[in-house]
Enzyme design. Structure first.
Site, short mmCIF file in Angstrom:
data_model
loop_
_atom_site.label_atom_id
_atom_site.label_comp_id
_atom_site.label_asym_id
_atom_site.label_seq_id
_atom_site.Cartn_x
_atom_site.Cartn_y
_atom_site.Cartn_z
N LYS A 162 0.55 -1.06 0.01
CA LYS A 162 0.22 0.09 -0.34
C LYS A 162 0.81 1.30 -0.15
CE LYS A 162 -4.15 -1.77 1.50
NZ LYS A 162 -3.76 -2.80 2.10
N GLU A 200 -10.10 7.35 3.71
CA GLU A 200 -10.52 6.53 5.21
C GLU A 200 -10.54 5.23 4.72
OE1 GLU A 200 -11.79 6.35 1.24
OE2 GLU A 200 -12.21 4.41 1.29
N SER A 221 1.53 -9.67 -1.03
CA SER A 221 1.63 -8.25 -0.91
C SER A 221 1.65 -7.65 0.72
CB SER A 221 -0.43 -7.98 -0.94
OG SER A 221 -0.74 -8.97 0.24
#
Ligand SMILES: *Cc1c(COP(=O)(O)O)cnc(C)c1O
Length: 398
Positions: free
Chosen positions: A94, A116, A382
């Site tokens: 991310k 968010e 990931s």
């Protein structure tokens, strides 16, 4: 028609096939339009590129290794490589996107960031880059999620972010998204909204995919070094919204000799009513400002998704993935909670790597699908599993 080659990238109007677009309230139009008109130009500026690359190298720790998993390869009789996004700063892919977007926000003259978050992972990645750049950060989070994800809330606070509870509706991600959109409408000129996956109105899915595309760019040269070819036979990645998969697929999208496998969370089973397998259960609709596949009732109410992994617990997929599904460019496989947990534990025991439960879903494909001994398989790892220890402990009675 035959020479009209299908493209899997976004078109000028912001669509992947019939999916995508910008279905937004009129009051949001100026913000989204400002980004749409500028994002590509800014991303191509030499200055921007070099700052992005420097931070990926020196702050995130890229390139992330492409690791040949010897024991897994022997067991499953194929050449299995792991793309180690778990080794990035903050423990997942991310951060690639939030670094890109904070630089974009600065170029657009923004002084305030909103985001968010559901599980808190994107909130932490956003709070991290805001601390790095000394920019005000407000993260909207459902009241229930704030209780469920206390360690990530603490991380965000330590990083200097303000966590604002969304107290309406089901008090989860959907409601946090509504609050963030309301904030952006009220603060159109000084604020950038950092979206955390390849979802949202155009140009977000394309912008996020491009920031994450560093993953497949590295896979290409890393495979060349180790295997003497720059393309694998398979790329396997889990899909929540779809950003780690989009990054791992990106440079292989238009080369159909590379098979793409997208792994969704079946939860307790596709037909159990507790699932997040969007491609199996969803149909066309509008969520988060784009036309895509999502799980909904007959009258269009979004269905509450479920997965043991918070990061896959999303009722839709991004428009690129809806298109990859519809055109069959990617094969979609649903993996249950149990299958994922067992695959995660196997990776611990066989390779000494504790994966995020999201990533564990991708590993479970090894048991589901036969591969050939010469097949080169890249699994996108990931994220790391530290955040999931409690879930692993409870599941295996450790
Ligand atoms: C958030 C997250 C995901 C799911 O998000 P995508 O946008 O689908 O990549 C997957 N793995 C990890 C480790 C995550 O934190």
């Amino acid at each position: 028609m035959k020479d009209l080659k299908m493209s899997y990238h976004v078109n000028k109007k912001g669509y992947y096939g019939e999916f995508g677009g910008a279905y937004i309230p009129e009051m949001l139009y100026p913000n989204v339009e400002e980004l749409r008109l500028n994002y590509q130009k800014i991303m191509e500026e030499p200055d921007f590129k070099s700052e992005f690359q420097q931070l990926l190298k020196n702050y995130v720790g890229r390139p992330s290794p492409l690791y040949f998993a010897k024991r897994l390869s022997e067991k499953y009789q194929a050449k299995i490589y792991l793309k180690r996004e778990d080794l990035n700063h903050t423990g997942a892919h991310k951060i690639n996107n939030t670094i890109g977007q904070i630089l974009m926000a600065k170029r657009l003259g923004k002084t305030r960031i909103i985001a968010e978050t559901g599980a808190g992972q994107h909130g932490v990645a956003t709070a991290t880059v805001c601390a790095l750049m000394d920019i005000q950060c407000i993260v909207y989070m459902g009241e229930i999620d704030i209780k469920r994800q206390a360690p990530n809330v603490a991380r965000m606070k330590m990083l200097g972010a303000e966590v604002r509870p969304a107290t309406s509706g089901s008090k989860t991600l959907k409601d946090a998204t509504n609050e963030a959109i309301r904030d952006w409408i009220n603060n159109p000129s000084d604020t950038h909204y950092i979206i955390g996956s390849v979802v949202g109105p155009h140009p977000y899915p394309d912008m996020v995919a491009q920031f994450q595309s560093v993953i497949s760019e590295e896979i290409q040269w890393q495979l060349q070094e180790q295997e003497g070819t720059n393309k694998p036979n398979y790329v396997i990645a889990c899909v929540g919204g779809g950003s780690n998969a989009a990054g791992a697929y990106y440079h292989f999208l238009d080369d159909e000799s590379v098979n793409l496998i997208a792994v969704e969370a079946a939860g307790l089973g596709i037909k159990s009513g507790k699932s997040a397998a969007t491609s199996a259960l969803g149909n066309e609709g509008i969520i988060h400002g784009s036309k895509t596949l999502l799980m909904q009732t007959k009258d269009g109410q979004i269905t509450e998704p479920y997965s043991i992994s918070a990061g896959l617990d999303y009722p839709g997929v991004g428009p690129m993935h809806a298109h990859l599904f519809q055109t069959k460019r990617a094969e979609f496989i649903a993996i249950s909670d149990d299958e994922a947990m067992n695959a995660g534990l196997e990776l611990c025991k066989m390779e000494g790597i504790i994966p995020a439960i999201e990533s564990s879903h991708a590993f479970a494909v090894l048991k589901k699908k036969p591969f050939k001994p010469d097949d080169i398989i890249v699994i996108n790892l990931s994220g790391r599993g530290d955040k999931d220890l409690e879930t692993y402990i409870n599941h295996f009675n450790l």
